[in-house]
Design a protein around this motif. Structure first.
Motif, PDB file in Angstrom:
ATOM      1  N   ALA A   1       3.018  -1.079   4.209  1.00 55.68           N
ATOM      2  CA  ALA A   1       2.404   0.221   3.948  1.00 55.68           C
ATOM      3  C   ALA A   1       3.454   1.315   3.977  1.00 55.68           C
ATOM      4  O   ALA A   1       4.368   1.294   4.806  1.00 55.68           O
ATOM      5  CB  ALA A   1       1.322   0.507   4.998  1.00 55.68           C
ATOM      6  N   PHE A   2       3.309   2.290   3.078  1.00 61.80           N
ATOM      7  CA  PHE A   2       4.238   3.403   2.975  1.00 61.80           C
ATOM      8  C   PHE A   2       3.462   4.720   3.126  1.00 61.80           C
ATOM      9  O   PHE A   2       2.395   4.885   2.526  1.00 61.80           O
ATOM     10  CB  PHE A   2       4.945   3.407   1.615  1.00 61.80           C
ATOM     11  CG  PHE A   2       5.656   2.125   1.283  1.00 61.80           C
ATOM     12  CD1 PHE A   2       7.014   1.986   1.541  1.00 61.80           C
ATOM     13  CD2 PHE A   2       4.981   1.059   0.704  1.00 61.80           C
ATOM     14  CE1 PHE A   2       7.684   0.809   1.223  1.00 61.80           C
ATOM     15  CE2 PHE A   2       5.629  -0.125   0.388  1.00 61.80           C
ATOM     16  CZ  PHE A   2       6.990  -0.252   0.657  1.00 61.80           C
ATOM     17  N   GLU A   3       4.001   5.628   3.922  1.00 59.37           N
ATOM     18  CA  GLU A   3       3.409   6.962   4.044  1.00 59.37           C
ATOM     19  C   GLU A   3       4.527   7.979   4.168  1.00 59.37           C
ATOM     20  O   GLU A   3       5.370   7.889   5.053  1.00 59.37           O
ATOM     21  CB  GLU A   3       2.459   7.046   5.237  1.00 59.37           C
ATOM     22  CG  GLU A   3       1.888   8.430   5.487  1.00 59.37           C
ATOM     23  CD  GLU A   3       1.248   9.049   4.239  1.00 59.37           C
ATOM     24  OE1 GLU A   3       1.559  10.231   3.949  1.00 59.37           O
ATOM     25  OE2 GLU A   3       0.476   8.354   3.543  1.00 59.37           O
TER      26      GLU A   3
ATOM     27  N   ASP B   1       0.859  -1.185   0.000  1.00 59.96           N
ATOM     28  CA  ASP B   1       0.000   0.000   0.000  1.00 59.96           C
ATOM     29  C   ASP B   1       0.896   1.237   0.000  1.00 59.96           C
ATOM     30  O   ASP B   1       1.439   1.620   1.037  1.00 59.96           O
ATOM     31  CB  ASP B   1      -0.913  -0.013   1.230  1.00 59.96           C
ATOM     32  CG  ASP B   1      -1.945   1.106   1.205  1.00 59.96           C
ATOM     33  OD1 ASP B   1      -1.696   2.130   0.551  1.00 59.96           O
ATOM     34  OD2 ASP B   1      -3.000   0.952   1.860  1.00 59.96           O
ATOM     35  N   CYS B   2       1.053   1.856  -1.148  1.00 67.38           N
ATOM     36  CA  CYS B   2       1.912   3.046  -1.286  1.00 67.38           C
ATOM     37  C   CYS B   2       1.035   4.292  -1.200  1.00 67.38           C
ATOM     38  O   CYS B   2       0.260   4.575  -2.113  1.00 67.38           O
ATOM     39  CB  CYS B   2       2.641   3.017  -2.621  1.00 67.38           C
ATOM     40  SG  CYS B   2       3.620   1.523  -2.887  1.00 67.38           S
ATOM     41  N   GLY B   3       1.176   4.999  -0.101  1.00 64.01           N
ATOM     42  CA  GLY B   3       0.314   6.142   0.167  1.00 64.01           C
ATOM     43  C   GLY B   3      -0.830   5.731   1.063  1.00 64.01           C
ATOM     44  O   GLY B   3      -2.001   5.880   0.725  1.00 64.01           O
ATOM     45  N   ALA B   4      -0.495   5.208   2.256  1.00 63.90           N
ATOM     46  CA  ALA B   4      -1.508   4.647   3.152  1.00 63.90           C
ATOM     47  C   ALA B   4      -2.307   5.709   3.891  1.00 63.90           C
ATOM     48  O   ALA B   4      -3.324   5.386   4.511  1.00 63.90           O
ATOM     49  CB  ALA B   4      -0.837   3.711   4.165  1.00 63.90           C
ATOM     50  N   ASN B   5      -1.853   6.963   3.868  1.00 61.07           N
ATOM     51  CA  ASN B   5      -2.561   8.069   4.491  1.00 61.07           C
ATOM     52  C   ASN B   5      -2.858   7.757   5.959  1.00 61.07           C
ATOM     53  O   ASN B   5      -1.965   7.336   6.683  1.00 61.07           O
ATOM     54  CB  ASN B   5      -3.810   8.409   3.685  1.00 61.07           C
ATOM     55  CG  ASN B   5      -4.356   9.795   3.987  1.00 61.07           C
ATOM     56  OD1 ASN B   5      -5.374   9.913   4.648  1.00 61.07           O
ATOM     57  ND2 ASN B   5      -3.681  10.834   3.539  1.00 61.07           N
TER      58      ASN B   5
ATOM     59  N   LEU C   1      -1.575   7.868  11.209  1.00 62.05           N
ATOM     60  CA  LEU C   1      -1.693   6.478  10.757  1.00 62.05           C
ATOM     61  C   LEU C   1      -1.307   5.515  11.868  1.00 62.05           C
ATOM     62  O   LEU C   1      -2.052   4.565  12.169  1.00 62.05           O
ATOM     63  CB  LEU C   1      -0.797   6.275   9.534  1.00 62.05           C
ATOM     64  CG  LEU C   1      -0.509   4.841   9.098  1.00 62.05           C
ATOM     65  CD1 LEU C   1      -1.779   4.134   8.683  1.00 62.05           C
ATOM     66  CD2 LEU C   1       0.513   4.818   7.968  1.00 62.05           C
ATOM     67  N   ALA C   2      -0.167   5.731  12.502  1.00 63.79           N
ATOM     68  CA  ALA C   2       0.290   4.844  13.578  1.00 63.79           C
ATOM     69  C   ALA C   2      -0.699   4.831  14.727  1.00 63.79           C
ATOM     70  O   ALA C   2      -0.996   3.769  15.306  1.00 63.79           O
ATOM     71  CB  ALA C   2       1.668   5.281  14.055  1.00 63.79           C
TER      72      ALA C   2
END
Length: 268
Positions: free
Chosen positions: A105-107, A82-86, A116-117
Motif C-alpha cells: 500500500a502507498f500513501e 494499492d496506490c492511494g490507500a488513504n 492509516l497506520a
C-alpha cells in the motif's frame, strides 16, 4: 411500481444487501456531521479514525457496498498494489475479501499516512507493506498539497510541500504477476500510467480513479488508448449524475476539479 423504482432506485438497491443497509445507516448517522472534523466510526467490526465523516461514508459505499475493487483470481495468494490507500478502508476490504493476499500500500500524505497506520494497528489488519510515499514517475520527490480529507494531490494549493516518492514502474517490474493494481492518486494517474505502460504486462486487473483539474488538459483519451494498446478491456463509470453538463461545468461545485471517473480494466 415504475414510478417507485424511478424515485427510490438508490434506496431500493441499498436495502437489498446487508452492506447497503449499513450504508443507509452510516448516511443517517454520520453524513450530516460538520465537514473535516476527526472522529471514530465503527463499521463491520472495525473502528476507524476518520478525518471527515462524509468522505468515509462515500468510501464505504464504493468499497463495501458497491464492491468496486472486487476481482476474480485463480490463486490463493493474489498480489495487490494499492496506490492511494488513504485511511485504510480499501485495505480492510482487500484483507477481508482476499485473506492470504500479499498487499503493498502507498500513501503520499504524511498526516493521512499516520491515520492509516493507526487504523491498521488498532483493527488488527496485518501483513501489509505500507510505503508512506507518493506514487510517481521517479523517486526524487513530488510537490504535493495536503488538501482536506481525501483531497490531497499535486494540484492542491493547501499545505504544499515536497514529499518522498517512489517510481511505481519499479514495483511493477519486480513482480511476475499482479492480480490487482488500484490507482487513486488524485491527478497523478496519467503521468504514472504512461511511465508504467511497458510494465503492465503482468497486471490482470486495474482500477483507476481518473481526475481532471480545471486549467489542466483532460487526458482520459490518453488513458483509454493506453489500456486498449496493452490488451485491457475497460468499463467507465461516474457517480456525478451531472444535470445539464453543457451548463454545469463543475464537479460537485469543486473549484479545482471538473471531472472524476472510475475506470475498471481487466484482461479478457
Amino acid at each position: 411500481m415504475w414510478l417507485f423504482k424511478y424515485l427510490f432506485t438508490n434506496a431500493y438497491r441499498s436495502l437489498q444487501t446487508p452492506n447497503g443497509r449499513r450504508l443507509l445507516w452510516l448516511f443517517f448517522r454520520y453524513a450530516g456531521r460538520p465537514r473535516h472534523q476527526s472522529g471514530v466510526i465503527p463499521f463491520l467490526g472495525y473502528r476507524f479514525q476518520v478525518p471527515d465523516a462524509l468522505s468515509f461514508v462515500w468510501q464505504f459505499k464504493e468499497i463495501f457496498t458497491d464492491e468496486s475493487y472486487r476481482f476474480t483470481t485463480d490463486i490463493a495468494k493474489p498480489v495487490i498494489l494499492d496506490c492511494g490507500a488513504n485511511i485504510g478502508t480499501s485495505l480492510a476490504y482487500f484483507r477481508q475479501t482476499y485473506p492470504q493476499a500479499r498487499i503493498i500500500a502507498f500513501e503520499a500524505d504524511p498526516a493521512i499516512g499516520a491515520v492509516l497506520a493507526q487504523n491498521l494497528k488498532a483493527n488488527g489488519i496485518n501483513d501489509i507493506d505500507v510505503v508512506n510515499k507518493a506514487v510517481w514517475i521517479n523517486d526524487e520527490g513530488l510537490d504535493f498539497g495536503s488538501g482536506e480529507a481525501d483531497g490531497a494531490s499535486m494540484f492542491s494549493e493547501t499545505g504544499r510541500r515536497l514529499v518522498p516518492s517512489v517510481r511505481l514502474r519499479d514495483y511493477l517490474l519486480r513482480e511476475t504477476r499482479i492480480d490487482m493494481l488500484k490507482i487513486d492518486i488524485e491527478g497523478a494517474e496519467t503521468d504514472v500510467l504512461v511511465d508504467c505502460a511497458d510494465a503492465l504486462a503482468h497486471v490482470r486487473n486495474l482500477f483507476i480513479e481518473y481526475h481532471a483539474y480545471i486549467g489542466h488538459p483532460q487526458t482520459l483519451g490518453l488513458i483509454t488508448r493506453l489500456l486498449e494498446n496493452h490488451g485491457f478491456r475497460y468499463y467507465i463509470d461516474s457517480n456525478q449524475s451531472r444535470v445539464r453538463p453543457l451548463v454545469n461545468h463543475r464537479y460537485r461545485g469543486n473549484d479545482l476539479m471538473d471531472l472524476q471517473l472510475n475506470i475498471s480494466a481487466y484482461r479478457p
